[in-house]
Write a protein that holds these residues in place. Structure first.
Motif, PDB file in Angstrom:
ATOM      1  N   ILE A 244       4.256   0.880   1.969  1.00 30.46           N
ATOM      2  CA  ILE A 244       5.298  -0.503   2.975  1.00 30.46           C
ATOM      3  C   ILE A 244       4.519  -1.614   2.537  1.00 30.46           C
ATOM      4  CG2 ILE A 244       5.150   1.658   5.038  1.00 30.46           C
ATOM      5  CD1 ILE A 244       2.118   0.513   5.329  1.00 30.46           C
ATOM      6  N   MET A 245       5.103  -2.623   2.903  1.00 34.41           N
ATOM      7  CA  MET A 245       4.720  -4.068   2.126  1.00 34.41           C
ATOM      8  C   MET A 245       4.043  -5.066   3.012  1.00 34.41           C
ATOM      9  SD  MET A 245       7.644  -4.614  -0.615  1.00 34.41           S
ATOM     10  CE  MET A 245       7.728  -2.377  -0.508  1.00 34.41           C
TER      11      MET A 245
ATOM     12  N   ALA B 146      -4.007  -2.522   7.583  1.00 36.59           N
ATOM     13  CA  ALA B 146      -4.956  -2.815   6.501  1.00 36.59           C
ATOM     14  C   ALA B 146      -3.580  -3.871   6.035  1.00 36.59           C
ATOM     15  CB  ALA B 146      -5.222  -1.738   5.425  1.00 36.59           C
ATOM     16  N   LEU B 147      -2.604  -3.672   6.191  1.00 41.00           N
ATOM     17  CA  LEU B 147      -2.210  -4.959   5.079  1.00 41.00           C
ATOM     18  C   LEU B 147      -1.076  -5.616   6.369  1.00 41.00           C
ATOM     19  CD1 LEU B 147       1.676  -2.815   4.540  1.00 41.00           C
ATOM     20  CD2 LEU B 147       0.131  -4.530   2.763  1.00 41.00           C
TER      21      LEU B 147
ATOM     22  N   ILE C 163       0.948  -1.103  -0.247  1.00 40.67           N
ATOM     23  CA  ILE C 163      -0.273  -0.308  -0.014  1.00 40.67           C
ATOM     24  C   ILE C 163       0.774   1.068   0.047  1.00 40.67           C
ATOM     25  CG2 ILE C 163      -0.176  -0.122   2.637  1.00 40.67           C
ATOM     26  CD1 ILE C 163      -3.201   1.010   1.936  1.00 40.67           C
ATOM     27  N   LYS C 164       0.564   2.313  -0.859  1.00 42.81           N
ATOM     28  CA  LYS C 164       1.162   3.238  -1.099  1.00 42.81           C
ATOM     29  C   LYS C 164       0.687   4.553   0.155  1.00 42.81           C
ATOM     30  CE  LYS C 164       2.851   2.682  -5.454  1.00 42.81           C
ATOM     31  NZ  LYS C 164       4.007   2.831  -5.773  1.00 42.81           N
TER      32      LYS C 164
ATOM     33  N   GLU D 198      -7.177   0.137  -0.997  1.00 38.91           N
ATOM     34  CA  GLU D 198      -5.945   0.083  -1.192  1.00 38.91           C
ATOM     35  C   GLU D 198      -5.310  -0.103  -1.452  1.00 38.91           C
ATOM     36  OE1 GLU D 198      -4.569   3.884  -0.395  1.00 38.91           O
ATOM     37  OE2 GLU D 198      -6.819   5.096  -0.044  1.00 38.91           O
ATOM     38  N   VAL D 199      -5.026  -1.892  -0.701  1.00 39.59           N
ATOM     39  CA  VAL D 199      -3.617  -2.693  -0.773  1.00 39.59           C
ATOM     40  C   VAL D 199      -4.049  -3.035  -2.593  1.00 39.59           C
ATOM     41  CG1 VAL D 199      -3.188  -4.815   0.244  1.00 39.59           C
ATOM     42  CG2 VAL D 199      -3.667  -3.106   1.985  1.00 39.59           C
ATOM     43  N   TYR D 200      -2.956  -3.523  -2.742  1.00 38.09           N
ATOM     44  CA  TYR D 200      -2.563  -4.246  -4.080  1.00 38.09           C
ATOM     45  C   TYR D 200      -1.216  -5.528  -3.958  1.00 38.09           C
ATOM     46  CZ  TYR D 200       1.841  -1.997  -4.273  1.00 38.09           C
ATOM     47  OH  TYR D 200       2.788  -0.522  -4.783  1.00 38.09           O
TER      48      TYR D 200
END
Length: 206
Positions: free
Chosen positions: A101-102, A49-50, A32-33, A132-134
């Motif tokens: 972040i990831m 969220a991550l 997510i950015k 927004e997480v990809y």
């Protein structure tokens, strides 16, 4: 046997406080950015969220969408790629930060599994940042990495040691965007004991 990254991937997650040259292969991530001060609530929501999605994937064998090659594993640590908006100024402000972040994912995770996990996570916990997480793949390639022990504010000291190592080994930094891998949880570990892996992508000088 549960896969534990610290035991089975020591080259990538080693904890030696000296620079090391390594070749980082392509890896899968949920990302997510964001931008701005990481001490604020928006950054916290993105991290949450991550992790919500990461643990949903981790528990996929109980949620009915695990692939045949699923195996139990320890969730990988939070990582971040850090940049800043303005390189024209010598002044540094947290509000100028730009980041991705990831959390790394095992090889059995693919786009379909990611989409299934997203649906489950949305039904379990409301977080406006989940959308927004990809899912993506990143290859750092040739890199210099070093463990930093201490608060984030003193990372500059470790970066200086890394830069000297890079110069002395006929290397150069490919990009000022650097990676941080958070081996400690700052909510539970005091600043002087925080452990963070710092990484620069580099190339050999021809």
């Amino acid at each position: 046997m549960k896969h534990e990254y610290r035991k089975h991937e020591k080259e990538l997650y080693g904890t030696k406080a000296k620079p090391a040259l390594l070749d980082v292969p392509q890896q899968k991530y949920i990302c997510i950015k964001g931008e701005g001060n990481p001490n604020g609530g928006d950054f916290k929501n993105r991290v949450e969220a991550l992790y919500s999605l990461a643990y949903t994937i981790r528990m996929s064998h109980k949620n009915g969408f695990a692939p045949a090659d699923y195996f139990e594993y320890t969730v990988y640590p939070l990582e971040g790629l850090w940049d800043k908006k303005n390189y024209d100024s010598n002044e540094f402000h947290l509000d100028d930060l730009v980041y991705t972040i990831m959390i790394r994912q095992p090889e059995f995770v693919d786009e379909t599994m990611f989409n299934n996990a997203m649906e489950v996570a949305r039904n379990k916990k409301r977080n406006e940042r989940l959308s927004e997480v990809y899912f993506g793949e990143i290859t750092d390639g040739l890199s210099v990495q070093m463990l930093h022990i201490g608060p984030f504010a003193t990372e500059g000291e470790t970066f200086s040691v890394m830069q000297e190592f890079i110069e002395n080994n006929d290397l150069r930094i490919k990009t000022l965007v650097h990676r941080e891998i958070y081996l400690s949880d700052p909510r539970k570990v005091i600043g002087d004991r925080l452990k963070t892996l710092l990484r620069y992508r580099v190339e050999k000088i021809k």
